[in-house]
Write an enzyme that holds these catalytic residues in place. Structure first.
Site, short mmCIF file in Angstrom:
data_model
loop_
_atom_site.label_atom_id
_atom_site.label_comp_id
_atom_site.label_asym_id
_atom_site.label_seq_id
_atom_site.Cartn_x
_atom_site.Cartn_y
_atom_site.Cartn_z
N LYS A 112 0.83 -1.21 0.00
CA LYS A 112 0.00 0.00 0.00
C LYS A 112 0.86 1.26 0.00
O LYS A 112 0.47 2.26 -0.59
CB LYS A 112 -0.94 0.00 1.21
CG LYS A 112 -2.00 -1.07 1.08
CD LYS A 112 -3.27 -0.74 1.82
CE LYS A 112 -4.31 -1.77 1.45
NZ LYS A 112 -5.47 -1.76 2.28
N LYS B 298 -4.85 -11.43 -5.47
CA LYS B 298 -6.11 -11.67 -4.75
C LYS B 298 -7.19 -10.71 -5.24
O LYS B 298 -6.89 -9.58 -5.66
CB LYS B 298 -5.90 -11.55 -3.23
CG LYS B 298 -5.92 -10.15 -2.71
CD LYS B 298 -6.13 -10.08 -1.19
CE LYS B 298 -6.22 -8.60 -0.83
NZ LYS B 298 -6.31 -8.21 0.52
N LYS C 9 -11.12 -4.95 -3.82
CA LYS C 9 -11.92 -3.81 -4.26
C LYS C 9 -11.06 -2.65 -4.75
O LYS C 9 -11.53 -1.76 -5.42
CB LYS C 9 -12.84 -3.36 -3.14
CG LYS C 9 -12.13 -3.10 -1.81
CD LYS C 9 -13.05 -3.35 -0.62
CE LYS C 9 -12.22 -3.42 0.67
NZ LYS C 9 -12.88 -4.11 1.76
P1 TYM Z 1 -10.43 -6.42 4.88
O1 TYM Z 1 -11.48 -5.43 5.19
O2 TYM Z 1 -9.44 -6.11 3.80
O3 TYM Z 1 -11.10 -7.81 4.51
C1 TYM Z 1 -12.07 -8.38 5.34
C2 TYM Z 1 -11.98 -9.89 5.34
O4 TYM Z 1 -12.10 -10.41 4.02
C3 TYM Z 1 -11.00 -11.27 3.73
N1 TYM Z 1 -10.67 -11.15 2.30
C4 TYM Z 1 -10.57 -12.19 1.47
N2 TYM Z 1 -10.72 -13.51 1.66
C5 TYM Z 1 -10.57 -14.32 0.59
N3 TYM Z 1 -10.26 -13.87 -0.64
C6 TYM Z 1 -10.09 -12.56 -0.90
N4 TYM Z 1 -9.81 -12.12 -2.12
C7 TYM Z 1 -10.24 -11.65 0.20
N5 TYM Z 1 -10.17 -10.30 0.32
C8 TYM Z 1 -10.43 -10.02 1.61
C9 TYM Z 1 -9.87 -10.76 4.61
O5 TYM Z 1 -8.89 -11.75 4.82
C10 TYM Z 1 -10.61 -10.39 5.87
O6 TYM Z 1 -10.84 -11.54 6.67
N6 TYM Z 1 -7.24 -5.68 8.64
C11 TYM Z 1 -8.46 -6.37 8.24
C12 TYM Z 1 -9.67 -5.98 9.04
C13 TYM Z 1 -9.49 -6.11 10.52
C14 TYM Z 1 -9.58 -7.33 11.25
C15 TYM Z 1 -9.39 -6.95 12.62
C16 TYM Z 1 -9.81 -8.66 10.91
C17 TYM Z 1 -9.26 -5.11 11.40
N7 TYM Z 1 -9.20 -5.60 12.66
C18 TYM Z 1 -9.40 -7.89 13.61
C19 TYM Z 1 -9.81 -9.59 11.92
C20 TYM Z 1 -9.62 -9.23 13.26
C21 TYM Z 1 -8.74 -6.04 6.79
O7 TYM Z 1 -8.26 -5.07 6.28
O8 TYM Z 1 -9.65 -6.85 6.22
#
Ligand code: TYM
Length: 332
Positions: A115, A197, A200
């Site tokens: 990023k 992956k 969005k």
């Molecule tokens: P975020 O918002 O990017 O994504 C949310 C969840 O979706 C999963 N994910 C995917 N799984 C499979 N294939 C994909 N292409 C894909 N894209 C996204 C992510 O692995 C995630 O589980 N930092 C985290 C959010 C967060 C969080 C937390 C998660 C903040 N605090 C505490 C767990 C526990 C994030 O940016 O996810």
């Protein structure tokens, strides 16, 4: 005596519209876990502002994600659903843990490296500190399991390191959380470039499917998905596009990869893709209808996130007070 349920924490950040990757990698699994565990599902709005957000879009998306949780079948009676910024302990714990984190370990985070490359000269400090906030989210609830997609594993490892370090410096304060990665769907790939992956933030909109995409758009994006000239539906690293579509179909229908291979043995990609598209539509259409209903009912959403925050606040404050006391801060 009834045994205390194990704790689950997970969250999604409202920084863009949610994709099928978010749904299959995270939400769909949460639904399966909700009976067995004491679950905290959070909309992590403070994580979203590590990159600039349009305030009205941030507000809209925050409530839309909460609606998606509900519409996907997460029961607000059984689980604690809340908005991260409503529980100030997350920000407070994050500062405390920042003082126990090292520049070196933080700069190794691959998501930060990716990023920050896109940010130009001025890399936000929030982007750098982001995994510490995520560690705080998890550790405040004495979390046993964190159901996430594979892309979050490194962040979770950091949360474990910070917890162990704090426990060692003082005395046991945090439970050490474990990742929970689904067997299928933990990494849904981009439809146009299946080496990346699905995300969005990709520029090519044909690379991802949004949870709220209408059926005709889903059909179009799947029919345009990159495949190969081999022409056989096979789960193989030589056919990353097909492999990804099989993963999507399997995660939705529960079919194994072998079952999919057998079903499409003598069939072409066109028929296979058509079925993949219809499976996605069948899964998402009922959710979309409910999302639209929930989004229109602001009062109901408010009642959910307010009572969620109340419960989360109570639990998080207990851990925060322990941290403060051990560090040597005067109790309030
Ligand atoms: P975020 O918002 O990017 O994504 C949310 C969840 O979706 C999963 N994910 C995917 N799984 C499979 N294939 C994909 N292409 C894909 N894209 C996204 C992510 O692995 C995630 O589980 N930092 C985290 C959010 C967060 C969080 C937390 C998660 C903040 N605090 C505490 C767990 C526990 C994030 O940016 O996810």
């Amino acid at each position: 005596m009834e045994e205390k349920k194990k704790v689950i924490f997970s969250g999604i950040k409202p920084s863009g519209e949610l994709t099928l990757g978010n749904y299959l990698g995270a939400i769909k699994n949460w639904v399966k876990l909700q009976d067995e565990y004491d679950c905290y599902f959070c909309v992590v709005d403070l994580h979203a502002i590590t990159v600039r957000q349009e305030p009205k879009d941030l507000r809209r998306r925050t409530l839309e994600i909460l609606s998606i949780y509900l519409a996907s079948g997460i029961d607000p009676e059984k689980n604690t659903l809340f908005i991260q910024s409503h529980v100030p302990a997350h920000s407070e714990a994050s500062w405390l843990l920042t003082c126990y984190s090292y520049m070196g370990e933080m700069s190794r985070m691959t998501q930060y490296k990716d990023k920050s490359k896109k940010s130009g000269e001025n890399i936000g400090a929030g982007l750098f500190n982001y995994p510490i906030l995520m560690a705080s989210d998890i550790l405040l609830y004495q979390t046993n399991l964190v159901p996430v997609g594979k892309d979050q594993l490194q962040h979770l490892e950091l949360a474990r390191d910070l917890a162990e370090r704090f426990n060692r410096v003082y005395s046991p304060t945090f439970l050490i959380p474990e990742p929970y990665i689904a067997k299928t769907g933990a990494k849904i790939m981009d439809l146009q470039d299946p080496t990346k992956k699905m995300s969005k933030s990709e520029e090519n909109q044909n690379g991802y499917i949004l949870i709220m995409d209408p059926p005709n758009v889903i059909r179009k994006k799947i029919s345009r998905a990159v495949t190969d000239s081999i022409g056989v539906v096979k789960y193989s690293d030589d056919q990353l596009g097909v492999k990804n579509l099989m993963t999507i179909l399997g995660s939705i229908t529960g079919m194994s990869m072998e079952e999919i291979e057998i079903k499409y043995k003598d069939k072409g990609y066109a028929e296979f893709k058509k079925d993949v598209a219809e499976a996605i539509i069948n899964e998402l259409e009922p959710i979309q209808k409910k999302v639209n209903e929930y989004v229109a009912d602001k009062k109901y959403l408010e009642s959910i996130y307010k009572s969620g925050a109340e419960k989360a606040n109570y639990v998080a404050m207990k851990t925060l007070r322990k941290m403060q006391k051990k560090i040597g801060l005067i109790p309030r």
